[in-house]
Design a protein around this motif. Structure first.
Motif, PDB file in Angstrom:
ATOM      1  N   GLN A  62     -20.208 -17.761 -36.707  1.00 60.76           N
ATOM      2  CA  GLN A  62     -18.967 -17.469 -37.428  1.00 60.76           C
ATOM      3  C   GLN A  62     -19.179 -17.278 -38.914  1.00 60.76           C
ATOM      4  OE1 GLN A  62     -19.531 -19.827 -35.219  1.00 60.76           O
ATOM      5  NE2 GLN A  62     -17.764 -20.254 -33.900  1.00 60.76           N
ATOM      6  N   ASN A  64     -20.093 -14.258 -44.762  1.00 60.19           N
ATOM      7  CA  ASN A  64     -18.659 -14.203 -45.088  1.00 60.19           C
ATOM      8  C   ASN A  64     -18.348 -14.324 -46.575  1.00 60.19           C
ATOM      9  OD1 ASN A  64     -18.145 -13.981 -42.345  1.00 60.19           O
ATOM     10  ND2 ASN A  64     -17.672 -16.146 -42.085  1.00 60.19           N
ATOM     11  N   VAL A  94      -5.133 -15.477 -43.016  1.00 56.91           N
ATOM     12  CA  VAL A  94      -5.321 -15.456 -41.558  1.00 56.91           C
ATOM     13  C   VAL A  94      -6.785 -15.670 -41.208  1.00 56.91           C
ATOM     14  CG1 VAL A  94      -5.217 -14.002 -39.487  1.00 56.91           C
ATOM     15  CG2 VAL A  94      -3.306 -14.013 -41.111  1.00 56.91           C
ATOM     16  N   PHE A  95      -7.686 -14.998 -41.925  1.00 53.10           N
ATOM     17  CA  PHE A  95      -9.123 -15.142 -41.684  1.00 53.10           C
ATOM     18  C   PHE A  95      -9.570 -16.577 -41.939  1.00 53.10           C
ATOM     19  CE2 PHE A  95     -13.654 -14.123 -43.075  1.00 53.10           C
ATOM     20  CZ  PHE A  95     -14.124 -14.003 -41.766  1.00 53.10           C
ATOM     21  N   CYS A  96      -9.075 -17.164 -43.027  1.00 54.82           N
ATOM     22  CA  CYS A  96      -9.437 -18.546 -43.353  1.00 54.82           C
ATOM     23  C   CYS A  96      -8.954 -19.509 -42.277  1.00 54.82           C
ATOM     24  CB  CYS A  96      -8.857 -18.935 -44.709  1.00 54.82           C
ATOM     25  SG  CYS A  96      -9.733 -18.243 -46.121  1.00 54.82           S
ATOM     26  N   MET A  97      -7.743 -19.291 -41.760  1.00 53.46           N
ATOM     27  CA  MET A  97      -7.231 -20.182 -40.714  1.00 53.46           C
ATOM     28  C   MET A  97      -8.027 -20.021 -39.419  1.00 53.46           C
ATOM     29  SD  MET A  97      -5.009 -22.090 -42.125  1.00 53.46           S
ATOM     30  CE  MET A  97      -6.154 -21.971 -43.534  1.00 53.46           C
ATOM     31  N   TRP A  98      -8.474 -18.806 -39.144  1.00 56.78           N
ATOM     32  CA  TRP A  98      -9.336 -18.617 -37.970  1.00 56.78           C
ATOM     33  C   TRP A  98     -10.658 -19.356 -38.158  1.00 56.78           C
ATOM     34  CZ3 TRP A  98     -14.171 -16.245 -37.294  1.00 56.78           C
ATOM     35  CH2 TRP A  98     -14.575 -16.119 -35.956  1.00 56.78           C
ATOM     36  N   LEU A  99     -11.237 -19.237 -39.358  1.00 55.17           N
ATOM     37  CA  LEU A  99     -12.477 -19.948 -39.642  1.00 55.17           C
ATOM     38  C   LEU A  99     -12.272 -21.455 -39.576  1.00 55.17           C
ATOM     39  CD1 LEU A  99     -13.876 -17.818 -42.627  1.00 55.17           C
ATOM     40  CD2 LEU A  99     -14.784 -17.929 -40.298  1.00 55.17           C
ATOM     41  N   THR A 104     -10.173 -23.063 -37.565  1.00 59.70           N
ATOM     42  CA  THR A 104     -10.173 -23.470 -36.158  1.00 59.70           C
ATOM     43  C   THR A 104     -11.587 -23.451 -35.580  1.00 59.70           C
ATOM     44  OG1 THR A 104      -9.759 -21.202 -35.372  1.00 59.70           O
ATOM     45  CG2 THR A 104      -7.831 -22.590 -35.845  1.00 59.70           C
ATOM     46  N   GLN A 105     -12.391 -22.487 -36.010  1.00 60.19           N
ATOM     47  CA  GLN A 105     -13.774 -22.424 -35.539  1.00 60.19           C
ATOM     48  C   GLN A 105     -14.583 -23.617 -36.036  1.00 60.19           C
ATOM     49  OE1 GLN A 105     -15.008 -19.857 -33.337  1.00 60.19           O
ATOM     50  NE2 GLN A 105     -12.772 -19.812 -33.233  1.00 60.19           N
ATOM     51  N   ASP A 146     -15.155 -25.571 -32.695  1.00 56.97           N
ATOM     52  CA  ASP A 146     -16.342 -24.931 -32.121  1.00 56.97           C
ATOM     53  C   ASP A 146     -17.607 -25.438 -32.816  1.00 56.97           C
ATOM     54  OD1 ASP A 146     -18.227 -23.381 -30.949  1.00 56.97           O
ATOM     55  OD2 ASP A 146     -17.340 -21.459 -31.421  1.00 56.97           O
ATOM     56  N   TRP A 173     -10.116 -22.052 -48.414  1.00 57.26           N
ATOM     57  CA  TRP A 173      -8.901 -22.059 -47.593  1.00 57.26           C
ATOM     58  C   TRP A 173      -7.679 -22.396 -48.441  1.00 57.26           C
ATOM     59  CZ3 TRP A 173     -10.966 -25.880 -43.286  1.00 57.26           C
ATOM     60  CH2 TRP A 173     -12.069 -25.290 -42.646  1.00 57.26           C
TER      61      TRP A 173
END
Length: 216
Positions: free
Chosen positions: A82, A90, A131-136, A138-139, A143, A155
């Protein structure tokens, strides 16, 4: 209204037409400072992560200074898939994105006015970043199982950038919305970003609660 959003409306904050040309929208000095400060913090975090990432690529045994324990481990985050979603680190996106925002903020402080489409572009960009930061996020939590403190800083500043850009666009009518809604969000400008960050903090606390207990 926050300290950053208070103050008299300067000439740069008034909307104006250049002769018969299209409308140009200015911004309050407080908003300009918010853009500058948050983007500068984002740039700092992105720069540090980028340097550490390249160090790790050159020396697999390198341990970033922000690797403090099994949970606060930048090493684990940087080694994850990620960390290079688009085929490159990133934080390079952050170096470009935050530099653009810093330029906009400097322009606002200098009294610049931008056309509505420009402000909408900034809003869209900060939304994509949030949105990208929130996805990261959760990862990282569910994960990878580790956090990078510099990433957490990114974030937070991205959330504040997105929300205050949205407030600016609502205030000046760049984003159309019911008057009651605009009045409500302008009256309590910190409710959304603070609540947002508290939710993230709660998720972090609950996800790693078993580890935090060992520190008590």
């Amino acid at each position: 209204m926050t300290v950053l959003e208070r103050g008299s409306r300067t000439a740069g904050a008034r909307d104006a037409h250049d002769g018969d040309g299209p409308l140009r929208v200015g911004a309050r000095q407080g908003f300009g400072w918010l853009l500058v400060v948050t983007s500068a913090l984002g740039l700092l975090a992105s720069f540090v992560i980028t340097v550490d990432k390249f160090e790790l690529l050159m020396d697999p045994g390198f341990v970033p200074a922000c690797t403090l324990n099994p949970v606060l481990s930048c090493t684990d985050v940087m080694r994850s898939e990620q960390a290079s979603v688009f085929g490159f680190p990133n934080p390079l996106i952050g170096l470009i994105g935050f530099a653009v925002v810093l330029g906009v903020g400097a322009g606002v402080l200098a009294g610049a006015r931008y056309r509505p489409w420009y402000w909408l572009g900034l809003n869209l960009g900060t939304l994509a970043g949030a949105v990208f930061c929130m996805w990261l996020m959760t990862q990282a939590l569910y994960d990878i199982g580790a956090l990078c403190l510099w990433c957490v800083l990114v974030w937070v500043v991205t959330v504040f950038l997105f929300w205050h850009t949205t407030l600016h666009n609502l205030r000046h009518g760049v984003l159309p919305a019911p008057r009651a809604l605009v009045a409500a969000v302008l009256e309590f400008p910190l409710v959304v970003p603070v609540t947002w960050c508290l939710v993230v903090l709660t998720l972090i606390g609950t996800r790693f609660w078993s580890y935090w207990q060992t520190l008590l």
